[in-house]
Design a protein around this motif. Structure first.
Motif, PDB file in Angstrom:
ATOM      1  N   SER A 207     -30.176 -38.494  27.993  1.00  0.00           N
ATOM      2  CA  SER A 207     -29.207 -37.605  28.563  1.00  0.00           C
ATOM      3  C   SER A 207     -27.885 -38.046  28.179  1.00  0.00           C
ATOM      4  N   ILE A 208     -27.105 -36.957  27.468  1.00  0.00           N
ATOM      5  CA  ILE A 208     -25.842 -37.190  26.740  1.00  0.00           C
ATOM      6  C   ILE A 208     -24.699 -36.822  27.668  1.00  0.00           C
ATOM      7  N   HIS A 209     -24.472 -38.078  28.564  1.00  0.00           N
ATOM      8  CA  HIS A 209     -23.381 -37.688  29.694  1.00  0.00           C
ATOM      9  C   HIS A 209     -22.426 -38.682  29.544  1.00  0.00           C
ATOM     10  N   GLU A 210     -21.228 -38.774  30.011  1.00  0.00           N
ATOM     11  CA  GLU A 210     -20.127 -39.609  29.906  1.00  0.00           C
ATOM     12  C   GLU A 210     -20.623 -40.975  30.494  1.00  0.00           C
ATOM     13  N   GLU A 211     -21.357 -40.985  31.701  1.00  0.00           N
ATOM     14  CA  GLU A 211     -21.735 -42.214  32.338  1.00  0.00           C
ATOM     15  C   GLU A 211     -22.848 -42.999  31.746  1.00  0.00           C
ATOM     16  N   ASN A 212     -23.441 -42.179  30.637  1.00  0.00           N
ATOM     17  CA  ASN A 212     -24.634 -43.051  29.877  1.00  0.00           C
ATOM     18  C   ASN A 212     -23.959 -44.422  29.014  1.00  0.00           C
ATOM     19  N   ARG A 213     -24.558 -45.433  29.468  1.00  0.00           N
ATOM     20  CA  ARG A 213     -24.071 -46.619  28.708  1.00  0.00           C
ATOM     21  C   ARG A 213     -24.760 -47.345  27.528  1.00  0.00           C
ATOM     22  N   GLU A 214     -26.059 -46.502  27.602  1.00  0.00           N
ATOM     23  CA  GLU A 214     -26.835 -47.089  26.536  1.00  0.00           C
ATOM     24  C   GLU A 214     -26.315 -46.777  25.124  1.00  0.00           C
ATOM     25  N   LEU A 215     -26.875 -47.690  24.057  1.00  0.00           N
ATOM     26  CA  LEU A 215     -26.324 -47.494  22.964  1.00  0.00           C
ATOM     27  C   LEU A 215     -27.116 -46.456  21.892  1.00  0.00           C
ATOM     28  N   PHE A 216     -26.489 -45.861  20.859  1.00  0.00           N
ATOM     29  CA  PHE A 216     -27.351 -45.043  19.957  1.00  0.00           C
ATOM     30  C   PHE A 216     -27.978 -45.942  18.945  1.00  0.00           C
ATOM     31  N   THR A 217     -29.129 -45.437  18.697  1.00  0.00           N
ATOM     32  CA  THR A 217     -29.947 -46.344  17.881  1.00  0.00           C
ATOM     33  C   THR A 217     -30.538 -45.299  16.756  1.00  0.00           C
ATOM     34  N   ALA A 218     -30.916 -45.976  15.463  1.00  0.00           N
ATOM     35  CA  ALA A 218     -31.341 -44.818  14.622  1.00  0.00           C
ATOM     36  C   ALA A 218     -32.666 -44.300  14.916  1.00  0.00           C
ATOM     37  N   GLY A 219     -32.777 -43.136  14.838  1.00  0.00           N
ATOM     38  CA  GLY A 219     -33.946 -42.391  15.450  1.00  0.00           C
ATOM     39  C   GLY A 219     -33.946 -41.593  16.478  1.00  0.00           C
TER      40      GLY A 219
ATOM     41  N   THR B 291     -28.883 -41.955  12.183  1.00  0.00           N
ATOM     42  CA  THR B 291     -29.495 -42.623  11.013  1.00  0.00           C
ATOM     43  C   THR B 291     -28.764 -43.902  10.941  1.00  0.00           C
ATOM     44  N   ALA B 292     -29.491 -44.782   9.909  1.00  0.00           N
ATOM     45  CA  ALA B 292     -28.910 -46.156   9.799  1.00  0.00           C
ATOM     46  C   ALA B 292     -27.491 -46.249   9.596  1.00  0.00           C
ATOM     47  N   GLU B 293     -26.670 -45.165   8.900  1.00  0.00           N
ATOM     48  CA  GLU B 293     -25.497 -45.163   8.263  1.00  0.00           C
ATOM     49  C   GLU B 293     -24.520 -44.253   9.479  1.00  0.00           C
ATOM     50  N   GLY B 294     -25.252 -43.379  10.029  1.00  0.00           N
ATOM     51  CA  GLY B 294     -24.328 -42.531  10.940  1.00  0.00           C
ATOM     52  C   GLY B 294     -25.102 -41.681  11.808  1.00  0.00           C
ATOM     53  N   HIS B 295     -25.097 -40.231  11.346  1.00  0.00           N
ATOM     54  CA  HIS B 295     -26.188 -39.108  11.828  1.00  0.00           C
ATOM     55  C   HIS B 295     -26.079 -38.203  10.773  1.00  0.00           C
ATOM     56  N   GLU B 296     -27.181 -37.502  11.006  1.00  0.00           N
ATOM     57  CA  GLU B 296     -27.301 -36.186  10.149  1.00  0.00           C
ATOM     58  C   GLU B 296     -27.842 -34.861  11.168  1.00  0.00           C
ATOM     59  N   ARG B 297     -27.003 -33.806  10.639  1.00  0.00           N
ATOM     60  CA  ARG B 297     -27.128 -32.610  11.438  1.00  0.00           C
ATOM     61  C   ARG B 297     -28.284 -31.821  10.997  1.00  0.00           C
TER      62      ARG B 297
ATOM     63  N   ALA C 134     -17.076 -34.709  18.273  1.00  0.00           N
ATOM     64  CA  ALA C 134     -18.127 -35.835  18.976  1.00  0.00           C
ATOM     65  C   ALA C 134     -19.066 -36.154  17.882  1.00  0.00           C
ATOM     66  N   LEU C 135     -19.465 -34.996  16.875  1.00  0.00           N
ATOM     67  CA  LEU C 135     -20.400 -35.568  15.830  1.00  0.00           C
ATOM     68  C   LEU C 135     -19.640 -36.708  15.099  1.00  0.00           C
ATOM     69  N   ASN C 136     -18.552 -36.746  14.864  1.00  0.00           N
ATOM     70  CA  ASN C 136     -18.067 -37.831  13.980  1.00  0.00           C
ATOM     71  C   ASN C 136     -18.134 -39.064  14.607  1.00  0.00           C
ATOM     72  N   ALA C 137     -18.393 -39.118  16.026  1.00  0.00           N
ATOM     73  CA  ALA C 137     -18.691 -40.365  16.772  1.00  0.00           C
ATOM     74  C   ALA C 137     -19.925 -40.921  16.888  1.00  0.00           C
ATOM     75  N   CYS C 138     -20.772 -39.891  16.616  1.00  0.00           N
ATOM     76  CA  CYS C 138     -22.453 -40.346  16.350  1.00  0.00           C
ATOM     77  C   CYS C 138     -22.820 -41.456  15.362  1.00  0.00           C
ATOM     78  N   ARG C 139     -23.087 -42.542  15.653  1.00  0.00           N
ATOM     79  CA  ARG C 139     -23.440 -43.608  14.804  1.00  0.00           C
ATOM     80  C   ARG C 139     -24.094 -44.688  15.645  1.00  0.00           C
ATOM     81  N   PRO C 140     -24.871 -45.242  15.004  1.00  0.00           N
ATOM     82  CA  PRO C 140     -25.824 -46.472  15.612  1.00  0.00           C
ATOM     83  C   PRO C 140     -24.846 -47.492  16.194  1.00  0.00           C
ATOM     84  N   GLY C 141     -25.186 -47.983  17.410  1.00  0.00           N
ATOM     85  CA  GLY C 141     -24.439 -49.052  18.167  1.00  0.00           C
ATOM     86  C   GLY C 141     -23.296 -48.401  19.087  1.00  0.00           C
TER      87      GLY C 141
END
Length: 366
Positions: free
Chosen positions: A310-322, A348-354, A263-270
């Motif tokens: 809310s991070i659930h499987e039906e959320n169709r919004e896109l990740f954005t930086a910040g 982040t702009a490139e992906g994510h930060e833990r 799941a963490l590896n899939a965290c990226r903008p867009g």
């Protein structure tokens, strides 16, 4: 007027709202920088497009409000006074004896206060500001992220303190007390939520309550905790084994860790927000534990421990930086035990930060 107030004021103009009433303490902190829990008293920010905002404040909080840096109008009242009379007078002075549309926090505003607001202009209608405030608050700026990194580091320290307190025969509440004592020593004023420490079979309840259960060899120990630092929350979960672990439980641990890593590896903008829930849930289902993962993958994090998105499987919004949120898959078998691994993450702009960094590899504590 600060940038956050400017953005909300622009939304009010676009929504053709005459004013906004903001009285939830977390929203007040976000918009004004003033941190206060007024209890039953009214502490409220009024935003009026085209005019300067004002705050209605209990007299006993006035000095703290001024010290926070608020430089616009403050209307104070004593406990024996009706603040709504003063609000009506202030609006009249600003040419707003009546208004047609007011934006309010529909999820937090009490019926009594909603009626008091309506009484100022009986033909007005109320609209929700919650969605817009949630959208604004969900995207953190650089300063907020730096504060959350400190809060996350302190959460790491909390888990470390909890593990150090484990000894055969201690109770869950013994460990909670040690964690919170160590956090106070590090300057933490408040925890993000009630600290959770669970032993053995009690780890099979995702939201169990710490009590007097005593630690035995072979128990799982689940820590779920967070701190508030300069108004921002952290939230971490780690699960360890005490002295030994059964092979099946070890396999469940590795399944949860694999799900969280994917799941963490899939965290990226867009990327779709719901995708990371599906990634983690698929791994847990394929391992045969789908029915034992009963909650969403995570939640937004910031001034409150639970906020948008809310991070659930039906959320169709896109990740954005910040965007800041948690990633916390788990498997819980009632009567036997459960495992959850949770980290705080920012896109982040490139992906994510833990943000939380405490090790996640299985630890067997002796």
């Amino acid at each position: 007027m600060n940038l956050r107030l400017q953005r909300l004021t622009l939304w009010l103009k676009n929504s053709e709202a005459d004013l906004a009433l903001i009285q939830d303490p977390s929203n007040l902190l976000y918009l004004t920088g003033f941190e206060c829990e007024p209890h039953e008293r009214l502490l409220a920010l009024f935003i009026l497009p085209g005019q300067s905002p004002f705050i209605v404040c209990p007299r006993l909080e006035e000095n703290r409000l001024r010290l926070s840096g608020w430089s616009d109008t403050i209307i104070t009242y004593e406990d024996a006074e009706d603040p709504w009379q003063k609000i009506a007078a202030c609006l009249k002075e600003r040419g707003m004896e009546t208004f047609t549309k007011a934006a309010v926090e529909v999820e937090q505003l009490s019926y009594m206060r909603a009626e008091a607001l309506r009484s100022l202009s009986p033909n007005s209608r109320l609209i929700s500001v919650n969605e817009e405030l949630g959208r604004l608050r969900s995207v953190k700026d650089d300063r907020e992220i730096e504060t959350m990194k400190k809060a996350a580091h302190l959460a790491d320290e909390g888990v470390k303190a909890g593990i150090a307190a484990l000894k055969e025969g201690c109770t869950e509440l013994d460990v909670v007390a040690h964690i919170e004592y160590e956090m106070k020593r590090k300057g933490v004023r408040a925890m993000s939520f009630s600290t959770m420490v669970l032993f053995g079979e009690k780890t099979g309840d995702p939201h169990g309550t710490p009590g007097t259960r005593r630690l035995k060899k072979g128990d799982l120990v689940l820590f779920d905790l967070g701190v508030v630092w300069e108004g921002y929350c952290s939230d971490i979960t780690r699960t360890v084994a005490f002295h030994s672990i059964e092979e099946e439980t070890r396999q469940i641990y590795e399944t949860v860790l694999k799900a969280q890593t994917a799941a963490l590896n899939a965290c990226r903008p867009g990327a779709p927000i719901g995708e990371i829930d599906r990634v983690a849930r698929t791994i847990i289902k394929e391992a045969g534990y789908g029915p034992y993962f009963p909650h969403r993958l995570g939640h937004g994090l910031g001034i409150e421990a639970h906020e948008s998105p809310s991070i659930h499987e039906e959320n169709r919004e896109l990740f954005t930086a910040g965007l800041a949120f948690t990633v916390e898959p788990g498997v819980y078998i009632p009567g036997k035990g459960g495992i959850r691994i949770e980290d705080d993450v920012v896109i982040t702009a490139e992906g994510h930060e833990r943000l939380t960094r405490f090790p996640k590899e299985l630890q067997i504590v002796n």
